[in-house]
Design a protein around this motif. Sequence first.
Motif, PDB file in Angstrom:
ATOM      1  N   LEU A  49       0.807  -1.221   0.000  1.00  0.00           N
ATOM      2  CA  LEU A  49       0.000   0.000   0.000  1.00  0.00           C
ATOM      3  C   LEU A  49       0.844   1.277   0.000  1.00  0.00           C
ATOM      4  CD1 LEU A  49      -2.627  -1.140   2.652  1.00  0.00           C
ATOM      5  CD2 LEU A  49      -2.834  -1.241   0.180  1.00  0.00           C
ATOM      6  N   GLN A  50       2.044   1.229  -0.563  1.00  0.00           N
ATOM      7  CA  GLN A  50       2.923   2.397  -0.533  1.00  0.00           C
ATOM      8  C   GLN A  50       2.366   3.589  -1.310  1.00  0.00           C
ATOM      9  OE1 GLN A  50       6.794   1.219  -1.820  1.00  0.00           O
ATOM     10  NE2 GLN A  50       7.392   0.468   0.204  1.00  0.00           N
ATOM     11  N   GLU A  51       1.546   3.328  -2.311  1.00  0.00           N
ATOM     12  CA  GLU A  51       1.022   4.447  -3.101  1.00  0.00           C
ATOM     13  C   GLU A  51      -0.036   5.254  -2.349  1.00  0.00           C
ATOM     14  OE1 GLU A  51      -1.130   0.683  -4.149  1.00  0.00           O
ATOM     15  OE2 GLU A  51       0.962   1.258  -4.256  1.00  0.00           O
ATOM     16  N   ILE A  52      -0.553   4.727  -1.249  1.00  0.00           N
ATOM     17  CA  ILE A  52      -1.542   5.484  -0.478  1.00  0.00           C
ATOM     18  C   ILE A  52      -1.031   5.842   0.919  1.00  0.00           C
ATOM     19  CG2 ILE A  52      -3.548   4.604  -1.752  1.00  0.00           C
ATOM     20  CD1 ILE A  52      -4.075   2.705   0.595  1.00  0.00           C
ATOM     21  N   THR A  53       0.259   5.977   1.076  1.00  0.00           N
ATOM     22  CA  THR A  53       0.807   6.364   2.380  1.00  0.00           C
ATOM     23  C   THR A  53       0.310   7.735   2.869  1.00  0.00           C
ATOM     24  OG1 THR A  53       2.840   7.126   1.330  1.00  0.00           O
ATOM     25  CG2 THR A  53       2.862   4.921   2.300  1.00  0.00           C
ATOM     26  N   PRO A  54       0.024   8.694   1.969  1.00  0.00           N
ATOM     27  CA  PRO A  54      -0.538   9.956   2.491  1.00  0.00           C
ATOM     28  C   PRO A  54      -1.868   9.753   3.221  1.00  0.00           C
ATOM     29  CG  PRO A  54       0.244  10.283   0.261  1.00  0.00           C
ATOM     30  CD  PRO A  54       0.332   8.822   0.535  1.00  0.00           C
ATOM     31  N   ILE A  55      -2.648   8.781   2.777  1.00  0.00           N
ATOM     32  CA  ILE A  55      -3.907   8.490   3.468  1.00  0.00           C
ATOM     33  C   ILE A  55      -3.603   7.948   4.862  1.00  0.00           C
ATOM     34  CG2 ILE A  55      -5.970   7.031   3.449  1.00  0.00           C
ATOM     35  CD1 ILE A  55      -5.934   7.249   0.400  1.00  0.00           C
ATOM     36  N   GLY A  56      -2.592   7.104   4.982  1.00  0.00           N
ATOM     37  CA  GLY A  56      -2.202   6.581   6.290  1.00  0.00           C
ATOM     38  C   GLY A  56      -1.782   7.683   7.238  1.00  0.00           C
ATOM     39  N   TYR A  57      -0.984   8.613   6.751  1.00  0.00           N
ATOM     40  CA  TYR A  57      -0.580   9.742   7.593  1.00  0.00           C
ATOM     41  C   TYR A  57      -1.784  10.610   7.961  1.00  0.00           C
ATOM     42  CZ  TYR A  57       4.348   8.706   6.809  1.00  0.00           C
ATOM     43  OH  TYR A  57       5.579   8.108   6.796  1.00  0.00           O
ATOM     44  N   SER A  58      -2.694  10.795   7.016  1.00  0.00           N
ATOM     45  CA  SER A  58      -3.900  11.585   7.296  1.00  0.00           C
ATOM     46  C   SER A  58      -4.738  10.936   8.394  1.00  0.00           C
ATOM     47  CB  SER A  58      -4.753  11.726   6.031  1.00  0.00           C
ATOM     48  OG  SER A  58      -4.042  12.382   5.026  1.00  0.00           O
ATOM     49  N   LEU A  59      -4.883   9.626   8.322  1.00  0.00           N
ATOM     50  CA  LEU A  59      -5.646   8.925   9.353  1.00  0.00           C
ATOM     51  C   LEU A  59      -4.989   9.065  10.727  1.00  0.00           C
ATOM     52  CD1 LEU A  59      -6.646   5.658   7.448  1.00  0.00           C
ATOM     53  CD2 LEU A  59      -8.142   7.551   8.099  1.00  0.00           C
ATOM     54  N   LEU A  60      -3.671   9.010  10.765  1.00  0.00           N
ATOM     55  CA  LEU A  60      -2.963   9.156  12.037  1.00  0.00           C
ATOM     56  C   LEU A  60      -3.049  10.580  12.593  1.00  0.00           C
ATOM     57  CD1 LEU A  60       0.227   6.978  11.463  1.00  0.00           C
ATOM     58  CD2 LEU A  60      -1.767   6.470  12.878  1.00  0.00           C
ATOM     59  N   ILE A  61      -3.228  11.553  11.731  1.00  0.00           N
ATOM     60  CA  ILE A  61      -3.392  12.939  12.188  1.00  0.00           C
ATOM     61  C   ILE A  61      -4.821  13.190  12.651  1.00  0.00           C
ATOM     62  CG2 ILE A  61      -3.426  15.345  11.394  1.00  0.00           C
ATOM     63  CD1 ILE A  61      -1.014  14.572   9.594  1.00  0.00           C
ATOM     64  N   ILE A  62      -5.790  12.624  11.945  1.00  0.00           N
ATOM     65  CA  ILE A  62      -7.199  12.848  12.263  1.00  0.00           C
ATOM     66  C   ILE A  62      -7.614  12.115  13.543  1.00  0.00           C
ATOM     67  CG2 ILE A  62      -9.558  12.406  11.446  1.00  0.00           C
ATOM     68  CD1 ILE A  62      -8.489  12.886   8.602  1.00  0.00           C
ATOM     69  N   ALA A  63      -7.027  10.953  13.809  1.00  0.00           N
ATOM     70  CA  ALA A  63      -7.454  10.114  14.933  1.00  0.00           C
ATOM     71  C   ALA A  63      -7.413  10.838  16.287  1.00  0.00           C
ATOM     72  CB  ALA A  63      -6.624   8.834  14.967  1.00  0.00           C
ATOM     73  N   PRO A  64      -6.295  11.464  16.673  1.00  0.00           N
ATOM     74  CA  PRO A  64      -6.306  12.145  17.982  1.00  0.00           C
ATOM     75  C   PRO A  64      -7.263  13.329  18.032  1.00  0.00           C
ATOM     76  CG  PRO A  64      -4.089  12.134  17.034  1.00  0.00           C
ATOM     77  CD  PRO A  64      -4.988  11.481  16.066  1.00  0.00           C
ATOM     78  N   VAL A  65      -7.484  13.963  16.885  1.00  0.00           N
ATOM     79  CA  VAL A  65      -8.443  15.074  16.841  1.00  0.00           C
ATOM     80  C   VAL A  65      -9.843  14.550  17.162  1.00  0.00           C
ATOM     81  CG1 VAL A  65      -9.490  16.820  15.349  1.00  0.00           C
ATOM     82  CG2 VAL A  65      -7.037  16.387  15.224  1.00  0.00           C
ATOM     83  N   LEU A  66     -10.195  13.404  16.586  1.00  0.00           N
ATOM     84  CA  LEU A  66     -11.495  12.801  16.874  1.00  0.00           C
ATOM     85  C   LEU A  66     -11.630  12.447  18.345  1.00  0.00           C
ATOM     86  CD1 LEU A  66     -12.101  10.414  13.849  1.00  0.00           C
ATOM     87  CD2 LEU A  66     -13.437  12.400  14.492  1.00  0.00           C
ATOM     88  N   LEU A  67     -10.585  11.883  18.919  1.00  0.00           N
ATOM     89  CA  LEU A  67     -10.635  11.520  20.332  1.00  0.00           C
ATOM     90  C   LEU A  67     -10.772  12.769  21.206  1.00  0.00           C
ATOM     91  CD1 LEU A  67     -10.500   9.185  22.339  1.00  0.00           C
ATOM     92  CD2 LEU A  67      -8.041   9.555  22.446  1.00  0.00           C
ATOM     93  N   LEU A  68     -10.087  13.827  20.862  1.00  0.00           N
ATOM     94  CA  LEU A  68     -10.182  15.071  21.623  1.00  0.00           C
ATOM     95  C   LEU A  68     -11.593  15.657  21.533  1.00  0.00           C
ATOM     96  CD1 LEU A  68      -8.713  17.267  23.264  1.00  0.00           C
ATOM     97  CD2 LEU A  68      -8.234  18.395  21.089  1.00  0.00           C
ATOM     98  N   ILE A  69     -12.172  15.665  20.349  1.00  0.00           N
ATOM     99  CA  ILE A  69     -13.538  16.163  20.181  1.00  0.00           C
ATOM    100  C   ILE A  69     -14.508  15.331  21.015  1.00  0.00           C
ATOM    101  CG2 ILE A  69     -15.447  16.385  18.530  1.00  0.00           C
ATOM    102  CD1 ILE A  69     -13.309  17.139  16.430  1.00  0.00           C
ATOM    103  N   GLY A  70     -14.348  14.010  20.973  1.00  0.00           N
ATOM    104  CA  GLY A  70     -15.227  13.140  21.748  1.00  0.00           C
ATOM    105  C   GLY A  70     -15.102  13.379  23.242  1.00  0.00           C
ATOM    106  N   ALA A  71     -13.875  13.541  23.726  1.00  0.00           N
ATOM    107  CA  ALA A  71     -13.661  13.772  25.156  1.00  0.00           C
ATOM    108  C   ALA A  71     -14.218  15.130  25.587  1.00  0.00           C
ATOM    109  CB  ALA A  71     -12.174  13.680  25.487  1.00  0.00           C
ATOM    110  N   LEU A  72     -13.979  16.152  24.787  1.00  0.00           N
ATOM    111  CA  LEU A  72     -14.502  17.480  25.120  1.00  0.00           C
ATOM    112  C   LEU A  72     -16.027  17.480  25.151  1.00  0.00           C
ATOM    113  CD1 LEU A  72     -12.122  19.794  23.077  1.00  0.00           C
ATOM    114  CD2 LEU A  72     -12.154  19.429  25.546  1.00  0.00           C
ATOM    115  N   ARG A  73     -16.631  16.826  24.179  1.00  0.00           N
ATOM    116  CA  ARG A  73     -18.087  16.748  24.118  1.00  0.00           C
ATOM    117  C   ARG A  73     -18.629  15.974  25.314  1.00  0.00           C
ATOM    118  NH1 ARG A  73     -22.108  13.696  23.114  1.00  0.00           N
ATOM    119  NH2 ARG A  73     -23.934  14.392  22.001  1.00  0.00           N
ATOM    120  N   PHE A  74     -17.971  14.871  25.664  1.00  0.00           N
ATOM    121  CA  PHE A  74     -18.403  14.058  26.795  1.00  0.00           C
ATOM    122  C   PHE A  74     -18.421  14.871  28.083  1.00  0.00           C
ATOM    123  CE2 PHE A  74     -17.170  11.380  30.421  1.00  0.00           C
ATOM    124  CZ  PHE A  74     -18.260  10.537  30.467  1.00  0.00           C
TER     125      PHE A  74
END
Length: 88
Positions: A49-74
Amino acid sequence: MKEQLTLKTTDTLALERTRLANERTFLAYFRTFVVFVSSGVAILKLSILQEITPIGYSLLIIAPVLLLIGALRFFYVKRKLKKYFYKA
């Protein structure tokens, strides 16, 4: 010292359902965080999956943002619910 309000049974049950729904929503945010992190790591580790590594990096950047939003909302909803249980 705060005085506790006496609520009707239906109101108490409604607040309890809302509290449980808030916890379920946080768990949904957490599950999404885990899926994004694991998918991002899998994309980055698999050589096929080397041709889609930017998607992998994007997912790793978005993941903590989602967790932070969920925790703040909670915690926001939890704080708002406490106002119904106690007089100010």
